[in-house]
Design a protein around this motif. Structure first.
Motif, PDB file in Angstrom:
ATOM      1  N   TRP A 240      41.171  19.157  -0.663  1.00 12.63           N
ATOM      2  CA  TRP A 240      41.826  20.327  -1.270  1.00 12.63           C
ATOM      3  C   TRP A 240      42.220  20.065  -2.717  1.00 12.63           C
ATOM      4  CZ3 TRP A 240      41.873  25.189  -1.461  1.00 12.63           C
ATOM      5  CH2 TRP A 240      42.944  25.921  -1.989  1.00 12.63           C
TER       6      TRP A 240
ATOM      7  N   ASP B 242      38.534  21.149   3.457  1.00 10.53           N
ATOM      8  CA  ASP B 242      39.619  22.138   3.485  1.00 10.53           C
ATOM      9  C   ASP B 242      39.062  23.528   3.222  1.00 10.53           C
ATOM     10  OD1 ASP B 242      42.411  23.346   2.603  1.00 10.53           O
ATOM     11  OD2 ASP B 242      42.870  21.356   3.375  1.00 10.53           O
ATOM     12  N   ASP B 243      39.911  24.409   2.787  1.00 12.73           N
ATOM     13  CA  ASP B 243      39.607  25.816   2.537  1.00 12.73           C
ATOM     14  C   ASP B 243      38.367  25.981   1.641  1.00 12.73           C
ATOM     15  OD1 ASP B 243      39.866  28.526   2.297  1.00 12.73           O
ATOM     16  OD2 ASP B 243      41.881  28.491   1.448  1.00 12.73           O
TER      17      ASP B 243
ATOM     18  N   TRP C 171      38.977  22.613   8.057  1.00  7.17           N
ATOM     19  CA  TRP C 171      40.149  23.509   7.884  1.00  7.17           C
ATOM     20  C   TRP C 171      39.823  24.896   8.433  1.00  7.17           C
ATOM     21  CZ3 TRP C 171      40.723  28.201   5.439  1.00  7.17           C
ATOM     22  CH2 TRP C 171      42.002  28.592   4.997  1.00  7.17           C
TER      23      TRP C 171
ATOM     24  N   ARG D  55      49.298  36.458  -0.744  1.00 10.85           N
ATOM     25  CA  ARG D  55      48.130  35.645  -1.090  1.00 10.85           C
ATOM     26  C   ARG D  55      46.859  36.472  -0.862  1.00 10.85           C
ATOM     27  NH1 ARG D  55      45.475  29.922   1.011  1.00 10.85           N
ATOM     28  NH2 ARG D  55      45.264  28.989  -1.029  1.00 10.85           N
TER      29      ARG D  55
ATOM     30  N   LYS E  87      42.334  21.167  10.854  1.00 16.52           N
ATOM     31  CA  LYS E  87      43.595  21.524  10.187  1.00 16.52           C
ATOM     32  C   LYS E  87      43.749  23.034  10.307  1.00 16.52           C
ATOM     33  CE  LYS E  87      45.744  21.500   5.564  1.00 16.52           C
ATOM     34  NZ  LYS E  87      45.513  21.072   4.171  1.00 16.52           N
TER      35      LYS E  87
ATOM     36  N   ASP F  44      45.678  26.150   9.420  1.00 18.16           N
ATOM     37  CA  ASP F  44      46.600  26.611   8.388  1.00 18.16           C
ATOM     38  C   ASP F  44      47.111  28.012   8.711  1.00 18.16           C
ATOM     39  OD1 ASP F  44      47.987  26.595   5.981  1.00 18.16           O
ATOM     40  OD2 ASP F  44      46.232  26.150   4.752  1.00 18.16           O
TER      41      ASP F  44
ATOM     42  N   ASN G   5      48.915  30.879   6.025  1.00 19.21           N
ATOM     43  CA  ASN G   5      49.452  30.927   4.671  1.00 19.21           C
ATOM     44  C   ASN G   5      50.276  32.145   4.289  1.00 19.21           C
ATOM     45  OD1 ASN G   5      48.775  28.478   3.138  1.00 19.21           O
ATOM     46  ND2 ASN G   5      46.722  28.937   3.857  1.00 19.21           N
TER      47      ASN G   5
ATOM     48  N   CYS H  95      49.614  23.504  10.140  1.00 18.61           N
ATOM     49  CA  CYS H  95      49.970  23.647   8.734  1.00 18.61           C
ATOM     50  C   CYS H  95      50.335  25.107   8.527  1.00 18.61           C
ATOM     51  CB  CYS H  95      48.752  23.265   7.879  1.00 18.61           C
ATOM     52  SG  CYS H  95      48.939  23.570   6.119  1.00 18.61           S
TER      53      CYS H  95
ATOM     54  N   GLY I  62      51.000  26.775   4.928  1.00 18.42           N
ATOM     55  CA  GLY I  62      51.325  26.638   3.513  1.00 18.42           C
ATOM     56  C   GLY I  62      52.184  25.394   3.332  1.00 18.42           C
ATOM     57  N   GLY I  63      51.733  24.295   3.914  1.00 23.56           N
ATOM     58  CA  GLY I  63      52.566  23.105   4.013  1.00 23.56           C
ATOM     59  C   GLY I  63      53.404  23.198   5.282  1.00 23.56           C
TER      60      GLY I  63
ATOM     61  N   TRP J  11      51.084  19.253   8.644  1.00 19.55           N
ATOM     62  CA  TRP J  11      51.128  18.990   7.209  1.00 19.55           C
ATOM     63  C   TRP J  11      52.555  19.276   6.747  1.00 19.55           C
ATOM     64  CZ3 TRP J  11      49.795  16.085   3.708  1.00 19.55           C
ATOM     65  CH2 TRP J  11      49.639  16.423   2.367  1.00 19.55           C
TER      66      TRP J  11
ATOM     67  N   ASP K  41      53.268  21.200   1.071  1.00 20.39           N
ATOM     68  CA  ASP K  41      52.255  21.244   0.024  1.00 20.39           C
ATOM     69  C   ASP K  41      52.663  20.425  -1.187  1.00 20.39           C
ATOM     70  OD1 ASP K  41      50.313  22.679   1.268  1.00 20.39           O
ATOM     71  OD2 ASP K  41      50.799  24.602   0.338  1.00 20.39           O
TER      72      ASP K  41
ATOM     73  N   GLU L  97      44.501  12.691  -0.893  1.00 17.60           N
ATOM     74  CA  GLU L  97      44.277  14.094  -1.234  1.00 17.60           C
ATOM     75  C   GLU L  97      43.901  14.102  -2.708  1.00 17.60           C
ATOM     76  OE1 GLU L  97      45.835  16.562   1.171  1.00 17.60           O
ATOM     77  OE2 GLU L  97      45.518  18.356  -0.035  1.00 17.60           O
TER      78      GLU L  97
HETATM   79  C1  DGJ Z   1      47.863  25.602   2.183  1.00 17.18           C
HETATM   80  C2  DGJ Z   1      47.797  24.195   2.702  1.00 17.18           C
HETATM   81  O1  DGJ Z   1      49.060  23.675   2.896  1.00 17.18           O
HETATM   82  C3  DGJ Z   1      46.974  23.368   1.724  1.00 17.18           C
HETATM   83  O2  DGJ Z   1      46.985  22.025   2.095  1.00 17.18           O
HETATM   84  C4  DGJ Z   1      45.586  23.915   1.694  1.00 17.18           C
HETATM   85  O3  DGJ Z   1      44.999  23.749   2.952  1.00 17.18           O
HETATM   86  C5  DGJ Z   1      45.610  25.381   1.298  1.00 17.18           C
HETATM   87  N1  DGJ Z   1      46.523  26.139   2.088  1.00 17.18           N
HETATM   88  C6  DGJ Z   1      44.237  25.989   1.406  1.00 17.18           C
HETATM   89  O4  DGJ Z   1      44.239  27.324   1.197  1.00 17.18           O
END
Ligand code: DGJ
Length: 748
Positions: free
Chosen positions: A336, A366-367, A411, A443, A476, A478, A480, A526, A528-529, A545, A548, A604
């Motif tokens: 990422w 990742d994304d 991800w 987002r 992973k 996520d 967000n 995860c 957004g962290g 996670w 972030d 990372e």
């Molecule tokens: C939020 C995550 O916490 C990041 O590590 C990463 O995966 C981004 N999203 C990707 O969009």
């Protein structure tokens, strides 16, 4: 037998070697007698309850007007009863009445710990590890039946509570509050400790004295949130890390929660927790039932550290589950911060090649790997691989990564959707949104209605296909954005109050299906962290996670705070590039690793950008982590110095047999002409002798005398931080300094 039942006095004593939790029935209602350090069993403790008259109190009945529910330490406070505080259970009957009378009916004791319907919970692997007490309550008029569940564990100073509510009447009832438990303490002489924050600065430790009235934490975001973790502790004002009384309460739930401490005029405190009743209502047709989430209550007579180690053990060993629960976690590299959305197969392979050469074991994509995802404006929802970026698909890429000797991870962000995707166009009704109102983006994305089983089926099919198509070892997951305009377009009006909770049940269901389908895969959650770093998620994904924010200095507070309630093995922690992408701070590669070691560990960054010297250093770090990860991730964790208290931070982890420990000391800013420092260690064998070596410092430089020291000395006098290698108390070294000590028992 950890549950003693005294039938005559209707007293129930749950205990193990460390704790007692005692409930009795008073005036027909279960009340709490005691929760704390283990006490001897007695036939009755009824004399401790004072149901004498107080002015302006509402009586429990005509016959017992002097007795008021307001003054009883109720195990299950309910609305419309004369108990004047926030109720645990509130239901509206068909005639609109909120008045009820939940009277004790009977009990049952069962070995082990039965699972909760549809919800994650702690568990017992064997029936002799735990015992469960059920207390049954019922309201005669409506047929509302309530089953309180209590589990006491043989090996953990914890009680797990939950509640199941059933409509045994002839007419529908609507639950407007279905909190999981109420804990009553007889005095309010405590500080409340919360884990609060925001995106990229999660779980700061905040400690304030309790005061009259209601205080607490909550979420209305549809996930447990970056803002308020579903955890609080009540600590005696004098309680420290390793001494004093502390209670910890942790809700095993990932959605809207509320956890409050309510101090009344008589100086008692009632801790209540469960699903946040705001926005919640759940109609129960005759015969239907509702299961509320579990809350784990820990008692520690050994300070905050004792509380944390109970959570670590219980959550690490009896909440987390599956292949990865007890296994040291792979050292990973995630692309990422190396590439963001800007990559193709060759770029990824170049990073992976460089990482493989350093001994890193797992490459995580990742994304950005799927169609229409070159930025965060599009792509979420269809889950089709972008073959322009990845011509050989996920399977081809995974194979090429495997050929480098690395595992491959991917991800996903299942709960989200972007406009412009096929799923968004074909199923607008699957998006949480009221078509009569403006859409609320975050987002640039929207939230799928996970309360709709068709959505869960769709996501399972799509993701099962992607994950099953390649050799994937890690996912992973996520999430967000928070939920905003929560309206399920496929549900009738009277079910809209279900949506927040049913959303989380849908998330759990998808997790359950995917983790059962792919039991070998390591899942990391995860949001957004650390926006969904909670006990509910740990039941599916043994690691999360943490934030972030990957800056080493910021991470000291984030990981320290997180460790209050969650095990080291659950904290995703990576070394990232400098200047750091979140705060632009430059810290040494050593300090970044010294912080990231205390978690699952990974990188990372773009490994192709490392200098030859940095590559050598990373190679050593990876080798170090491989050597010590079992100790770090599964040892006993002790916090020694809080980064919230000043310029320094220290923590350590000790092996079960006390033969080995790692101590980390961090100093944020350089102090001129600093005082000499010692740091008292913990958890060692006082009678044993240990050799202490500092990572990266030759043994003779670290201690020219090559001494061994007793565990007692290290714990009572402390580890001397004088830096023999530079002849100073290690000032003069600049800002952002860290030191790592290996402590090994020696036979003499
Ligand atoms: C939020 C995550 O916490 C990041 O590590 C990463 O995966 C981004 N999203 C990707 O969009």
């Amino acid at each position: 037998m950890p549950i003693r039942v005294h039938a005559e006095s209707q007293t129930f004593h749950l205990y193990n070697n460390e704790i007692s939790y005692i409930v009795t029935v008073c005036a027909g209602y279960p009340v709490n007698v005691y929760f704390g350090k283990r006490v001897p069993d007695e036939e009755s403790y009824g004399y401790l309850l004072h149901d004498t008259w107080r002015a302006s109190s509402v009586g429990v009945s005509v016959e017992r007007e002097a007795c008021s529910l307001e003054h009883l330490p109720l195990e299950c406070p309910f609305a419309g009863s004369g108990d004047m505080r926030t109720p645990m259970i509130e239901a509206v009957a068909a005639n609109g009445s909120r008045v009820m009378d939940l009277v004790y009916q009977g009990h049952e004791v069962v070995p082990g710990k039965p699972a909760l319907e549809g919800l994650p919970a702690t568990y017992a692997e064997r029936d002799d590890e735990a015992e469960t007490l059920y207390l049954d309550l019922a309201d005669r008029a409506t047929g509302l039946a309530v089953r309180l569940a209590y589990t006491v564990f043989e090996n953990y100073a914890a009680v797990a509570r939950s509640v199941r509510i059933e409509n045994r009447g002839a007419e529908a009832l609507t639950l407007e509050a279905a909190r999981s438990a109420s804990f009553q303490l007889p005095d309010a002489g405590y500080d409340m400790i919360e884990l609060v924050g925001s995106w990229a600065r999660e779980r700061s430790v905040v400690r304030n004295p309790l005061h009259p009235g209601v205080q607490g934490v909550y979420s209305l975001r549809g996930h447990s949130s970056h803002q308020f973790n579903p955890f609080i502790a009540l600590a005696r004002p004098e309680a420290t890390e390793e001494a004093g009384e502390v209670y910890g309460f942790n809700l095993v739930y990932s959605g809207n929660h509320a956890m409050t401490a309510d101090v009344d005029a008589y100086d008692t405190v009632r801790v209540m927790t469960g699903i946040n009743p705001q926005g919640f209502s759940w109609e129960l047709a005759p015969g239907e039932r509702f299961q509320a989430p579990e809350v784990v209550a820990v008692y520690s007579a050994r300070g905050l550290g004792g509380m944390s180690r109970t959570f670590h053990g219980l959550f690490g060993r009896r909440l987390a589950r599956g292949t990865w629960r007890d296994r040291p976690r792979p050292i990973l590299i995630n692309n990422w911060e190396a590439t963001y959305f800007d990559f193709d197969e060759e770029k990824l392979l170049s990073v992976a090649r460089a990482a493989a050469d350093l001994g890193i074991e797992l490459f995580v994509l990742d994304d950005g790997w799927f169609t229409n995802r070159d930025d965060d404006f599009g792509g979420l929802g269809d889950w089709e691989v972008n073959t322009t970026k990845l011509p050989s698909g996920i399977s081809g890429l995974a194979k090429r990564i495997n050929d480098l000797g690395m595992e491959f991870g991917l991800w996903i962000e299942p709960e989200m959707v972007n406009p412009g995707t096929k799923v968004f166009e074909e199923h607008p009704e699957w998006v949480l949104h009221d078509p009569a109102q403006p859409m609320r983006p975050c987002r640039h994305q929207y939230v799928l209605d996970m309360s709709n089983p068709a959505v869960v089926d769709y996501l399972y099919d799509r993701l099962e296909k992607v994950i099953g198509s390649a050799n994937i070892s890690y996912i992973k997951w996520d999430m967000n954005r928070s939920l905003g305009d929560v309206f399920s377009q496929t549900r009738p009006a009277h079910e809209q109050g279900r949506v927040y909770h049913a959303f989380i049940l849908g998330v759990y269901e998808l997790y359950r299906r995917l983790t059962e389908r792919f039991p070998q895969i390591l899942f990391e959650s995860c949001a957004g962290g650390g926006g969904r770093f909670d006990a509910g998620m740990l039941a599916f994904a043994p690691q999360a996670w943490t934030s972030d924010d990957t800056d080493a200095v910021e991470r000291l507070k984030i990981q320290y705070g997180t460790s209050l309630a969650y095990p080291v093995s659950s904290m995703g922690s990576h070394v990232s590039a400098v200047p750091n992408h979140q705060v632009h701070r430059v810290t040494s590669l050593k300090m970044r690793a010294d912080v990231a070691y205390f978690g699952t560990f990974g990188y990372e960054l773009d490994a192709t950008h490392l200098t030859p010297e940095e590559r050598d250093e990373v190679r050593e770090q990876v080798a170090f982590m491989k050597r010590y990860r079992e100790l770090i991730q599964f040892g006993s964790f002790y916090r020694l110095k809080s980064p919230f208290a000043g310029n320094e931070c220290a923590w350590m982890t000790v092996s079960e047999d006390c033969s080995e420990a790692l101590v980390a000391y961090y100093r944020v800013l350089q102090v001129v002409n600093a005082p000499y420092r010692r740091i008292k260690l913990a958890g060692l064998d006082a009678a044993a002798r240990y050799r202490v070596t500092e990572q990266g410092v030759a043994a003779e430089d670290a201690d020219p005398c090559g001494r061994t020291v007793s565990g007692a000395e290290l714990m009572q006098i402390g580890l001397d931080l004088f830096d023999h290698s530079c002849g100073q108390n290690h000032d003069g070294q600049g800002d952002f300094r860290s030191r790592l000590f290996v402590v090994e028992r020696v036979e003499e």
